[in-house]
Design a protein around this motif. Structure first.
Motif, PDB file in Angstrom:
ATOM      1  N   PRO A   1       0.809  -1.221   0.000  1.00 33.76           N
ATOM      2  CA  PRO A   1       0.000   0.000   0.000  1.00 33.76           C
ATOM      3  C   PRO A   1       0.840   1.269   0.000  1.00 33.76           C
ATOM      4  CG  PRO A   1       0.159  -0.850   2.214  1.00 33.76           C
ATOM      5  CD  PRO A   1       0.860  -1.840   1.314  1.00 33.76           C
ATOM      6  N   VAL A   2       0.202   2.370  -0.327  1.00 31.03           N
ATOM      7  CA  VAL A   2       0.767   3.696  -0.142  1.00 31.03           C
ATOM      8  C   VAL A   2       0.452   4.086   1.296  1.00 31.03           C
ATOM      9  CG1 VAL A   2       0.676   6.100  -0.878  1.00 31.03           C
ATOM     10  CG2 VAL A   2       0.391   4.278  -2.559  1.00 31.03           C
ATOM     11  N   VAL A   3       1.429   4.650   2.009  1.00 32.14           N
ATOM     12  CA  VAL A   3       1.259   5.016   3.410  1.00 32.14           C
ATOM     13  C   VAL A   3       1.607   6.497   3.582  1.00 32.14           C
ATOM     14  CG1 VAL A   3       1.961   4.545   5.794  1.00 32.14           C
ATOM     15  CG2 VAL A   3       1.918   2.677   4.120  1.00 32.14           C
ATOM     16  N   ALA A   4       0.787   7.218   4.348  1.00 29.27           N
ATOM     17  CA  ALA A   4       1.081   8.607   4.701  1.00 29.27           C
ATOM     18  C   ALA A   4       1.108   8.720   6.218  1.00 29.27           C
ATOM     19  CB  ALA A   4       0.033   9.547   4.122  1.00 29.27           C
ATOM     20  N   VAL A   5       2.040   9.520   6.742  1.00 27.93           N
ATOM     21  CA  VAL A   5       2.139   9.754   8.176  1.00 27.93           C
ATOM     22  C   VAL A   5       1.965  11.238   8.474  1.00 27.93           C
ATOM     23  CG1 VAL A   5       3.617   7.763   8.618  1.00 27.93           C
ATOM     24  CG2 VAL A   5       4.666   9.960   8.132  1.00 27.93           C
ATOM     25  N   GLN A   6       1.409  11.521   9.659  1.00 27.71           N
ATOM     26  CA  GLN A   6       1.219  12.896  10.108  1.00 27.71           C
ATOM     27  C   GLN A   6       1.554  12.989  11.580  1.00 27.71           C
ATOM     28  OE1 GLN A   6      -2.891  13.806   9.289  1.00 27.71           O
ATOM     29  NE2 GLN A   6      -2.508  14.109   7.124  1.00 27.71           N
ATOM     30  N   LEU A   7       2.108  14.113  11.988  1.00 28.06           N
ATOM     31  CA  LEU A   7       2.339  14.379  13.402  1.00 28.06           C
ATOM     32  C   LEU A   7       1.000  14.719  14.032  1.00 28.06           C
ATOM     33  CD1 LEU A   7       5.493  16.655  13.021  1.00 28.06           C
ATOM     34  CD2 LEU A   7       5.452  14.266  13.749  1.00 28.06           C
ATOM     35  N   SER A   8       0.600  14.001  15.072  1.00 34.28           N
ATOM     36  CA  SER A   8      -0.670  14.298  15.726  1.00 34.28           C
ATOM     37  C   SER A   8      -0.483  14.733  17.172  1.00 34.28           C
ATOM     38  CB  SER A   8      -1.620  13.098  15.633  1.00 34.28           C
ATOM     39  OG  SER A   8      -1.020  11.941  16.147  1.00 34.28           O
ATOM     40  N   GLY A   9       0.742  14.721  17.670  1.00 34.64           N
ATOM     41  CA  GLY A   9       1.045  15.222  18.998  1.00 34.64           C
ATOM     42  C   GLY A   9       2.534  15.423  19.161  1.00 34.64           C
ATOM     43  N   ILE A  10       2.922  16.491  19.848  1.00 40.31           N
ATOM     44  CA  ILE A  10       4.334  16.817  20.041  1.00 40.31           C
ATOM     45  C   ILE A  10       4.541  17.306  21.470  1.00 40.31           C
ATOM     46  CG2 ILE A  10       6.232  18.320  19.328  1.00 40.31           C
ATOM     47  CD1 ILE A  10       4.768  18.649  16.626  1.00 40.31           C
ATOM     48  N   ASP A  11       5.553  16.765  22.140  1.00 36.01           N
ATOM     49  CA  ASP A  11       5.991  17.275  23.433  1.00 36.01           C
ATOM     50  C   ASP A  11       7.440  17.694  23.248  1.00 36.01           C
ATOM     51  OD1 ASP A  11       6.566  17.914  26.038  1.00 36.01           O
ATOM     52  OD2 ASP A  11       6.328  15.880  26.818  1.00 36.01           O
ATOM     53  N   ALA A  12       7.658  18.991  23.083  1.00 37.50           N
ATOM     54  CA  ALA A  12       8.994  19.506  22.799  1.00 37.50           C
ATOM     55  C   ALA A  12       9.205  20.824  23.542  1.00 37.50           C
ATOM     56  CB  ALA A  12       9.171  19.732  21.296  1.00 37.50           C
ATOM     57  N   ALA A  13      10.418  21.038  23.981  1.00 39.68           N
ATOM     58  CA  ALA A  13      10.778  22.283  24.649  1.00 39.68           C
ATOM     59  C   ALA A  13      12.210  22.627  24.286  1.00 39.68           C
ATOM     60  CB  ALA A  13      10.645  22.143  26.159  1.00 39.68           C
TER      61      ALA A  13
ATOM     62  N   GLU B   1      20.026  18.686  15.865  1.00 37.41           N
ATOM     63  CA  GLU B   1      20.736  19.848  16.415  1.00 37.41           C
ATOM     64  C   GLU B   1      20.298  20.123  17.847  1.00 37.41           C
ATOM     65  OE1 GLU B   1      20.891  23.139  13.705  1.00 37.41           O
ATOM     66  OE2 GLU B   1      21.697  21.896  12.093  1.00 37.41           O
ATOM     67  N   ASP B   2      19.891  21.345  18.178  1.00 36.20           N
ATOM     68  CA  ASP B   2      19.637  21.720  19.560  1.00 36.20           C
ATOM     69  C   ASP B   2      18.184  21.549  20.000  1.00 36.20           C
ATOM     70  OD1 ASP B   2      18.689  23.720  17.942  1.00 36.20           O
ATOM     71  OD2 ASP B   2      19.478  25.364  19.137  1.00 36.20           O
ATOM     72  N   ALA B   3      17.372  20.897  19.184  1.00 37.88           N
ATOM     73  CA  ALA B   3      15.966  20.704  19.545  1.00 37.88           C
ATOM     74  C   ALA B   3      15.845  19.643  20.647  1.00 37.88           C
ATOM     75  CB  ALA B   3      15.159  20.275  18.322  1.00 37.88           C
ATOM     76  N   ALA B   4      14.958  19.887  21.602  1.00 38.99           N
ATOM     77  CA  ALA B   4      14.695  18.930  22.681  1.00 38.99           C
ATOM     78  C   ALA B   4      13.266  18.417  22.510  1.00 38.99           C
ATOM     79  CB  ALA B   4      14.865  19.599  24.038  1.00 38.99           C
ATOM     80  N   THR B   5      13.140  17.178  22.038  1.00 40.80           N
ATOM     81  CA  THR B   5      11.829  16.574  21.803  1.00 40.80           C
ATOM     82  C   THR B   5      11.700  15.360  22.706  1.00 40.80           C
ATOM     83  OG1 THR B   5      11.911  17.297  19.505  1.00 40.80           O
ATOM     84  CG2 THR B   5      10.305  15.596  20.064  1.00 40.80           C
ATOM     85  N   TYR B   6      10.661  15.363  23.535  1.00 43.74           N
ATOM     86  CA  TYR B   6      10.472  14.281  24.491  1.00 43.74           C
ATOM     87  C   TYR B   6       9.619  13.156  23.920  1.00 43.74           C
ATOM     88  CZ  TYR B   6      12.273  18.028  27.308  1.00 43.74           C
ATOM     89  OH  TYR B   6      13.038  19.048  27.773  1.00 43.74           O
ATOM     90  N   SER B   7       8.590  13.504  23.172  1.00 38.16           N
ATOM     91  CA  SER B   7       7.758  12.474  22.547  1.00 38.16           C
ATOM     92  C   SER B   7       6.985  13.072  21.388  1.00 38.16           C
ATOM     93  CB  SER B   7       6.788  11.852  23.558  1.00 38.16           C
ATOM     94  OG  SER B   7       5.837  12.806  23.968  1.00 38.16           O
ATOM     95  N   VAL B   8       6.576  12.200  20.466  1.00 34.27           N
ATOM     96  CA  VAL B   8       5.690  12.585  19.373  1.00 34.27           C
ATOM     97  C   VAL B   8       4.629  11.504  19.221  1.00 34.27           C
ATOM     98  CG1 VAL B   8       7.401  13.907  18.077  1.00 34.27           C
ATOM     99  CG2 VAL B   8       7.108  11.496  17.569  1.00 34.27           C
ATOM    100  N   LYS B   9       3.472  11.903  18.778  1.00 38.58           N
ATOM    101  CA  LYS B   9       2.407  10.971  18.425  1.00 38.58           C
ATOM    102  C   LYS B   9       2.245  11.085  16.913  1.00 38.58           C
ATOM    103  CE  LYS B   9      -2.376   9.784  19.388  1.00 38.58           C
ATOM    104  NZ  LYS B   9      -3.580  10.163  20.138  1.00 38.58           N
ATOM    105  N   ILE B  10       2.243   9.936  16.246  1.00 40.99           N
ATOM    106  CA  ILE B  10       2.182   9.925  14.788  1.00 40.99           C
ATOM    107  C   ILE B  10       0.989   9.089  14.355  1.00 40.99           C
ATOM    108  CG2 ILE B  10       3.406   9.266  12.677  1.00 40.99           C
ATOM    109  CD1 ILE B  10       6.022   9.562  14.342  1.00 40.99           C
ATOM    110  N   SER B  11       0.166   9.661  13.493  1.00 42.58           N
ATOM    111  CA  SER B  11      -0.938   8.892  12.920  1.00 42.58           C
ATOM    112  C   SER B  11      -0.570   8.514  11.499  1.00 42.58           C
ATOM    113  CB  SER B  11      -2.240   9.690  12.968  1.00 42.58           C
ATOM    114  OG  SER B  11      -2.117  10.898  12.259  1.00 42.58           O
ATOM    115  N   TRP B  12      -1.156   7.426  11.003  1.00 43.92           N
ATOM    116  CA  TRP B  12      -0.848   6.976   9.656  1.00 43.92           C
ATOM    117  C   TRP B  12      -2.094   6.373   9.024  1.00 43.92           C
ATOM    118  CZ3 TRP B  12      -1.739   1.848   8.887  1.00 43.92           C
ATOM    119  CH2 TRP B  12      -1.719   1.015  10.000  1.00 43.92           C
ATOM    120  N   VAL B  13      -2.072   6.332   7.711  1.00 43.79           N
ATOM    121  CA  VAL B  13      -3.131   5.686   6.945  1.00 43.79           C
ATOM    122  C   VAL B  13      -2.471   4.973   5.769  1.00 43.79           C
ATOM    123  CG1 VAL B  13      -3.624   7.745   5.555  1.00 43.79           C
ATOM    124  CG2 VAL B  13      -5.391   6.012   5.847  1.00 43.79           C
ATOM    125  N   ALA B  14      -3.002   3.796   5.412  1.00 43.28           N
ATOM    126  CA  ALA B  14      -2.464   3.003   4.309  1.00 43.28           C
ATOM    127  C   ALA B  14      -3.611   2.581   3.403  1.00 43.28           C
ATOM    128  CB  ALA B  14      -1.743   1.767   4.838  1.00 43.28           C
TER     129      ALA B  14
END
Length: 166
Positions: A20-32, A59-72
């Motif tokens: 299948p073709v798959v697309a991903v999107q960021l659906s949540g970000i915890d970054a400071a 680089e200098d980005a501090a990312t603690y977690s991300v939530k990713i949604s996808w569809v196929a």
């Protein structure tokens, strides 16, 4: 914490007849970070039974977690997926950027279209924001309007597109 390439295997729960073709999107970000927010999600190693999902920061980005949604999908007549790197194509509230988008093949009717972010790279200590909106949707394509907050220093956006016949 998210690193330079954090990855996980995703299984569909059943096998598609075709890859299948798959697309991903960021659906949540915890970054400071006082200076940058940099997050990117993508896929690799697609098979009929799953794929490898990646998320990274740099680089200098501090990312603690991300939530990713996808569809196929393999139903190309009903659903089309796509991605686009917007580079510096981020306008302001007063002067949004608009870019034409063509579907891979025309739909039989006007589809519903959803845009989402798959990557974001902002710099500076000010709050950041970006909005994506589909305009003038037809069976052959649409226009993507992209705008950011006036104080936002958006360097790059990655966009995922889902178009589905009603």
């Amino acid at each position: 914490a998210i690193g330079e390439d954090t990855a996980a295997e995703v299984k569909f729960g059943f096998d598609f007849d075709l890859v299948p073709v798959v697309a991903v999107q960021l659906s949540g970000i915890d970054a400071a970070s006082p200076s940058s927010k940099r997050i990117e999600a993508w896929i690799s190693d697609e098979t009929a039974s799953g794929f490898r999902l990646h998320a990274r920061t740099w680089e200098d980005a501090a990312t603690y977690s991300v939530k990713i949604s996808w569809v196929a999908t393999t139903e190309h007549a009903l659903v089309q997926l796509g991605t686009l790197s917007l580079g510096d194509m981020v306008g302001s509230d007063e002067n949004p950027e608009v870019q034409p988008i063509s579907f891979h093949r025309p739909f039989a009717c006007t589809p519903d279209v959803v845009f989402g972010l798959s990557a974001i790279d902002t710099q500076g200590p000010t709050p950041s924001g970006a909005w994506l909106e589909g305009l003038d949707v037809t069976a052959r394509g649409c226009s993507l309007q992209c705008r950011g907050m006036a104080s936002s220093e958006v360097q790059r956006l990655g966009m995922a597109l889902i178009a589905s016949a009603s």
